[in-house]
Design an enzyme around this catalytic site. Structure first.
Site, short mmCIF file in Angstrom:
data_model
loop_
_atom_site.label_atom_id
_atom_site.label_comp_id
_atom_site.label_asym_id
_atom_site.label_seq_id
_atom_site.Cartn_x
_atom_site.Cartn_y
_atom_site.Cartn_z
N GLU A 150 0.56 -1.17 -0.25
CA GLU A 150 -0.36 -0.10 0.32
C GLU A 150 0.91 1.42 0.15
OE1 GLU A 150 -3.02 0.93 -0.06
OE2 GLU A 150 -4.10 -1.42 -0.13
N SER A 163 -33.10 -33.74 47.96
CA SER A 163 -32.52 -34.33 48.34
C SER A 163 -31.01 -34.16 48.70
CB SER A 163 -32.41 -35.99 48.10
OG SER A 163 -34.43 -36.59 48.45
#
Length: 713
Positions: free
Chosen positions: A119, A377
């Site tokens: 770039e 339980s």
């Protein structure tokens, strides 16, 4: 008289000009005055030129300094990470875009080299504008009559991204140049690159390198192949026309052009460019990580930004897969939840609130690790531990499992049977209701509630003060809180604050020791003696307890080894009963699977503390050999069939027998011959055959008997 050839005669000296002739100036012997003034004029012009340049430069500097720079801080997607930094879940920003926070050290250096080389290869040399690139672009445009190549530097691209401007109009270009020069004066090259990596468009709602790597490649950008890096370099140039999910061929060709350029520039070997060019482009979007959605939502509620949790992504993902597989074939309205924690550190390692967060039939959006449910339980181990601590019982103490009633409350065992007198150890392993209610009555329900509070469990009791049903699950607790309680049991009665967030947020905090180390070990030793589910290995490695709430609404399993504690819940979020749902059958296998996945090998349970009393019942102090006074048992009576009844036995279905009083187990005789033994229910069917008069006798565990005479037909 003038000489010939003298045009003016003596007037020449006077300077006068004869009429009709051109005016002439006298000749001077030299040009001394002009030689004297020329250098000064040049110096003046030079000074003026330098002043003008300086003024222009200062004016240009003021022009650049006056540039309004847009905000350099941009919202990023909230992230939730595990204990090792692995991404668990992320959220889009307010406008629905993915934009992920990224630091320079999270990027593969290869990508940096390829980006700059492709770039803006003079990026580290120019001040925001590349004059050579600009001149080249102008010359090519004049020669070809159209734009052939661009001149935008990476800094100019950042300027365009900051202002969301266009590139095709010259006004926009000039504005970008001005902003680029201003950025270069205020930011370092690394900061400019960071802005580019965070804002570059990558197609659709994807912005920034990290979001692009996760969505298009399914990975973090820390390690990239040349092909992957080339694709991420190429996409921002034309993010929509090169989207891999819509235009895979265009994406592949653009990527390959970058590969060739990088090979020609010497960034990568040509052999790598040729081999990677053969790879296809990504076929579509990769799903963003979606682990621990309920816990991630919980973290997001604390605020935006990045959240570090104590969860382990590997274990979390493994258990989420386990729940999804386990749910197949079950009622789609069922939900399942699991919590796994390290009871030594208190860190929650995995928390799954439902098998499928998006499922509507099973209400997957409801986090069942936080929902209040009846624990069935699973509170019984705490009751027994408190009884051991207060000297009411010992694992070898005998306790009655016979019908009992407290006011209007008459508890029943889950299976409807009565087992007479048996050791406390066996009563807990069989999860009998009547013995634990007897112990709760002796302790007082308020003491049980105080122990829950001390463990950090915020139990909710409906209808006022807790009653004896508290021991059988008559209270509302969450799965996470039950894991908190069992972590205290695993730690010898010493609670630990379960933590789920690295920032210190806790699921619950214990306030005080709830059991002595010896009593907690006794409870764990009893629970470790339970037979594990099939294929779960031998007993003794995991202390666990299952539970089923009233009406089969909740199936539970909780347990621990020497390092980890886990809890499993199964049921319907709306509280509808699930016929046939038992904790031992549905939840226990998941519990053992979860503990097995928490570590490559189960950690052994600890040895007993030195003060633990391990002995037989015969060697116990007299007060501990039997719990409570020995109760008088009513005489045994046969209430059905009545004396002299005529009963039909055709078809071989047997005849019903009902008893009152006595102590199980019972033995049934017909005319003195034993027909059945070990009968524990007060109601049963006698397998009788034949015809004629016969005598039925029943003998209880105390040797008492009842009999009736009937006629079989």
């Amino acid at each position: 008289m003038a000489e010939r050839g003298d045009p003016v005669g003596s007037d020449a000296l006077s300077g006068r000009v004869a009429p009709g002739r051109g005016r002439k100036f006298p000749k001077f012997p030299g040009r001394f005055p002009r030689r004297k003034t020329a250098p000064a004029r040049r110096l003046a012009l030079l000074a003026l030129a330098l002043w003008s340049v300086g003024a222009a430069r200062d004016g240009f500097d003021r022009f650049i300094e006056a540039t309004r720079i847009p905000s350099l801080i941009h919202a990023t997607s909230p992230e939730v990470r595990d204990r090792n930094g692995t991404l668990l879940r992320a959220y889009t920003i307010d406008d629905g875009r993915w934009r992920m926070a990224l630091s320079p050290d999270q990027v593969d250096p290869l990508f940096y080299r390829m980006l700059v080389a492709y770039e803006d290869h003079r990026f580290y040399d120019h001040a925001g504008i590349d004059p050579l690139a600009t001149l080249r672009a102008l010359a090519q445009a004049v020669r070809h009559g159209r734009i052939v190549s661009g001149s935008s530097t990476l800094t100019m691209q950042v300027a365009r991204l900051l202002e969301d401007g266009t590139t095709g109009q010259w006004q926009g270009k000039l504005r970008q140049m001005r902003l680029a020069l201003a950025l270069e004066r205020r930011l370092s090259k690394e900061e400019i690159l960071s802005l580019y990596l965070g804002l570059a468009p990558y197609g659709g709602n994807v912005e920034g390198l990290r979001a692009a790597a996760l969505i298009w490649l399914g990975k973090e950008p820390a390690r990239l192949t040349p092909a992957e890096a080339a694709l991420l370099v190429a996409l921002p140039q034309a993010p929509e026309s090169r989207r891999p999910d819509r235009h895979p061929e265009a994406a592949r060709l653009a990527r390959n052009r970058v590969l060739v350029r990088m090979a020609e520039a010497g960034v990568i070997p040509m052999s790598a460019a040729r081999s990677d060019a053969l790879d296809p482009a990504p076929p579509g979007r990769k799903p963003m990580p979606q682990l621990a959605p309920h816990m991630a939502d919980r973290a997001l509620a604390l605020g935006p930004g990045r959240h570090e949790l104590t969860l382990d992504a590997r274990l979390q993902g493994s258990l989420e897969d386990l729940l999804r597989r386990h749910r197949r074939g079950l009622d789609p309205r069922l939900s399942l939840a699991i919590v796994v924690a390290d009871h030594q550190s208190g860190e929650i390692l995995a928390a799954i609130g439902s098998p499928d967060y998006t499922d509507t039939r099973g209400q997957g959006f409801v986090d069942m690790t936080q929902a209040l449910r009846s624990p069935g339980s699973t509170l019984k181990p705490l009751v027994y531990g408190l009884a051991f601590d207060r000297g009411l019982a010992h694992p070898e103490t005998l306790i009655l499992d016979t019908p009992v009633q407290y006011g209007r409350y008459a508890p029943q065992n889950f299976d409807g049977l009565y087992r007479g007198e048996l050791p406390v150890r066996q009563a807990l392993q069989l999860s009998l209701n009547i013995p634990v209610v007897r112990l709760t009555e002796a302790l007082g329900p308020a003491h049980l509630m105080a122990a829950l509070d001390g463990a950090g469990v915020e139990a909710v009791v409906q209808g006022g003060a807790p009653g004896l049903a508290l021991a059988l699950g008559g209270v509302g607790v969450s799965l996470e809180q039950m894991v908190q309680l069992y972590a205290a049991l695993a730690r010898g009665g010493d609670p630990v604050a379960l933590r789920w967030h690295a920032g210190g947020h806790e699921a619950g905090r214990g306030t005080r020791r709830i059991l002595s180390p010896a009593s907690a070990w006794q409870v764990g030793n009893i629970l470790a003696g339970l037979v594990p589910p099939p294929s779960a290995g031998p007993p003794g490695r995991v202390a666990y307890k299952t539970g089923t709430s009233y009406g089969h609404r909740d199936a539970w399993a909780l347990g621990w080894d020497g390092r980890h504690v886990a809890g499993v819940w199964i049921g319907r979020p709306d509280g509808t009963p699930v016929p046939g749902a038992f904790g031992g059958e549905l939840a226990a296998p998941l519990l053992f699977e979860a503990l097995g996945r928490a570590a490559p090998r189960l950690t052994p349970l600890p040895p007993p503390p030195p003060e633990t009393l391990i002995t037989s019942r015969a060697r116990l102090p007299e007060g501990l050999q039997r719990f409570g006074p020995r109760e008088a048992v009513p005489a045994l009576q046969v209430t059905f069939p009545p004396e002299g009844a005529r009963l039909e036995t055709a078809g071989g279905a047997g005849i019903p027998v009902k008893l009152r009083g006595g102590r199980p187990p019972y033995t049934l005789l017909k005319d003195g011959a034993v027909v059945a033994t070990g009968l524990r229910r007060p109601e049963f069917t006698a397998p009788l055959a034949g015809i004629g008069f016969t005598t039925l006798s029943v003998i209880d565990a105390e040797g008492r008997s009842g009999r009736v005479s009937v006629e079989l037909r």
